[in-house]
Design a protein around this motif. Sequence first.
Motif, short mmCIF file in Angstrom:
data_model
loop_
_atom_site.label_atom_id
_atom_site.label_comp_id
_atom_site.label_asym_id
_atom_site.label_seq_id
_atom_site.Cartn_x
_atom_site.Cartn_y
_atom_site.Cartn_z
N THR A 133 -34.17 32.30 -60.20
CA THR A 133 -34.73 30.97 -59.95
C THR A 133 -34.55 30.07 -61.16
OG1 THR A 133 -36.38 31.86 -58.42
CG2 THR A 133 -36.85 29.71 -59.40
N TYR A 134 -34.79 30.62 -62.34
CA TYR A 134 -34.68 29.83 -63.57
C TYR A 134 -33.24 29.43 -63.84
CZ TYR A 134 -35.60 28.46 -68.42
OH TYR A 134 -35.72 27.76 -69.60
N ALA A 135 -32.29 30.36 -63.64
CA ALA A 135 -30.88 30.03 -63.87
C ALA A 135 -30.42 28.93 -62.93
CB ALA A 135 -30.03 31.29 -63.69
N ALA A 136 -30.86 28.99 -61.67
CA ALA A 136 -30.50 27.93 -60.72
C ALA A 136 -31.05 26.59 -61.17
CB ALA A 136 -31.01 28.29 -59.33
N SER A 137 -32.27 26.60 -61.69
CA SER A 137 -32.87 25.37 -62.19
C SER A 137 -32.12 24.84 -63.41
CB SER A 137 -34.33 25.63 -62.55
OG SER A 137 -34.92 24.51 -63.19
N LEU A 138 -31.74 25.73 -64.32
CA LEU A 138 -30.98 25.32 -65.51
C LEU A 138 -29.64 24.70 -65.11
CD1 LEU A 138 -31.58 28.39 -67.87
CD2 LEU A 138 -32.66 26.14 -68.02
N GLU A 139 -28.99 25.32 -64.15
CA GLU A 139 -27.71 24.80 -63.69
C GLU A 139 -27.86 23.39 -63.11
OE1 GLU A 139 -24.63 27.29 -61.52
OE2 GLU A 139 -25.33 25.98 -59.89
N GLU A 140 -28.86 23.21 -62.27
CA GLU A 140 -29.07 21.91 -61.64
C GLU A 140 -29.46 20.84 -62.65
OE1 GLU A 140 -31.86 19.82 -58.17
OE2 GLU A 140 -32.09 21.95 -58.63
N ARG A 141 -30.37 21.19 -63.56
CA ARG A 141 -30.92 20.17 -64.46
C ARG A 141 -30.02 19.85 -65.65
NH1 ARG A 141 -36.10 21.95 -66.81
NH2 ARG A 141 -35.49 24.09 -66.31
N PHE A 142 -29.28 20.87 -66.14
CA PHE A 142 -28.56 20.68 -67.40
C PHE A 142 -27.05 20.90 -67.30
CE2 PHE A 142 -32.88 22.25 -68.51
CZ PHE A 142 -33.36 21.09 -69.10
N ARG A 185 -25.71 18.12 -69.75
CA ARG A 185 -26.70 17.96 -70.82
C ARG A 185 -26.86 19.28 -71.57
NH1 ARG A 185 -31.60 16.69 -67.59
NH2 ARG A 185 -32.63 16.61 -69.62
N LEU A 186 -25.82 19.71 -72.25
CA LEU A 186 -25.83 21.03 -72.87
C LEU A 186 -26.74 21.09 -74.10
CD1 LEU A 186 -22.09 22.06 -72.51
CD2 LEU A 186 -24.00 22.35 -70.93
N GLY A 187 -26.90 19.97 -74.79
CA GLY A 187 -27.84 19.94 -75.91
C GLY A 187 -29.27 20.15 -75.42
N ASP A 188 -29.61 19.50 -74.30
CA ASP A 188 -30.95 19.66 -73.72
C ASP A 188 -31.13 21.08 -73.17
OD1 ASP A 188 -31.63 17.05 -74.31
OD2 ASP A 188 -31.03 16.29 -72.35
N LEU A 189 -30.04 21.67 -72.66
CA LEU A 189 -30.10 23.05 -72.20
C LEU A 189 -30.50 23.98 -73.34
CD1 LEU A 189 -29.53 25.37 -70.18
CD2 LEU A 189 -27.13 25.27 -70.93
N GLU A 190 -29.92 23.77 -74.49
CA GLU A 190 -30.24 24.60 -75.64
C GLU A 190 -31.70 24.46 -76.04
OE1 GLU A 190 -28.27 23.99 -79.64
OE2 GLU A 190 -27.09 25.66 -78.85
N VAL A 191 -32.20 23.23 -76.03
CA VAL A 191 -33.61 22.99 -76.34
C VAL A 191 -34.51 23.71 -75.35
CG1 VAL A 191 -35.40 21.22 -76.46
CG2 VAL A 191 -33.17 20.79 -77.49
N GLU A 192 -34.15 23.62 -74.07
CA GLU A 192 -34.93 24.27 -73.02
C GLU A 192 -34.95 25.79 -73.20
OE1 GLU A 192 -36.87 25.36 -69.42
OE2 GLU A 192 -36.83 23.46 -70.51
N LEU A 193 -33.79 26.38 -73.46
CA LEU A 193 -33.71 27.82 -73.63
C LEU A 193 -34.55 28.29 -74.82
CD1 LEU A 193 -29.91 28.41 -72.94
CD2 LEU A 193 -31.81 29.32 -71.58
N ARG A 194 -34.53 27.54 -75.90
CA ARG A 194 -35.30 27.91 -77.08
C ARG A 194 -36.80 27.79 -76.81
NH1 ARG A 194 -31.51 25.13 -81.85
NH2 ARG A 194 -29.74 26.56 -81.51
N ARG A 195 -37.20 26.79 -76.06
CA ARG A 195 -38.61 26.64 -75.71
C ARG A 195 -39.06 27.81 -74.83
NH1 ARG A 195 -38.29 22.16 -72.93
NH2 ARG A 195 -38.73 20.76 -74.68
N PHE A 196 -38.25 28.15 -73.86
CA PHE A 196 -38.58 29.24 -72.95
C PHE A 196 -38.70 30.57 -73.70
CE2 PHE A 196 -37.35 32.66 -70.02
CZ PHE A 196 -38.21 32.43 -68.95
#
Length: 214
Positions: free
Chosen positions: A174-183, A188-199
């Motif tokens: 579920t999370y990977a699908a969300s990451l794909e859709e949002r980033f 938005r790969l920079g935002d993806l990195e921020v999201e992964l680090r927060r998670f």
Amino acid sequence: MLARIQDLLSAIYDLAPAPDVEAFICDRELVDATVGEGAVERGEVLLVLEDEAGVHVALYLDPAVIEALREAHPEWCVESRDFSASCLETEGISHFLYLSFRADHDEQVTQLELELQAEVDKYAAGLLAGNGVGAIRERSRALRERLYDRPRFLDHADSVEGERYRVAHRAAATYAASLEERFVETGRLGDLEVELRRFYRLGGQAKLRWIRST
């Protein structure tokens, strides 16, 4: 060999330097003596012992996996014939790094949390091992299909272990699908990195709540 994945995950999550995982690789005999025969069938086992002196860790990887990785493509490649070996390698190193991260911060970690983070790490490592937004979009879709669409579990669904692995797998999918859709789809790969680090820095139950909210 193993250092490339350790370095990749450390870079993705902006982790402080950790001990070289290769120094903690153990043989089958130690696994059999510690948790019993049969555990090695998983291909990857993290052994953890906590006593007054601290936390002691050893990582078992199937020799066939290590041999396959010696000949593997230098990057984590979803099309590779050694895809399963890369997954096991990443899972083991993920467990090692995440346990080290939690221990360094004097925080406890659950088995579910370890498994969930490892499932996410396989997607993140496979996705970010290469470059190019267009290529990453294609790689994300291929990764999610191979990682999450047709899972095979060693433990029965009614067992504690089986339930834990299934919960971790479903949540990561579920999370990977969300990451794909949002980033990924939006570049938005920079935002993806921020999201992964927060998670990464969330606790186990907080991770599940975060996934449900995205």
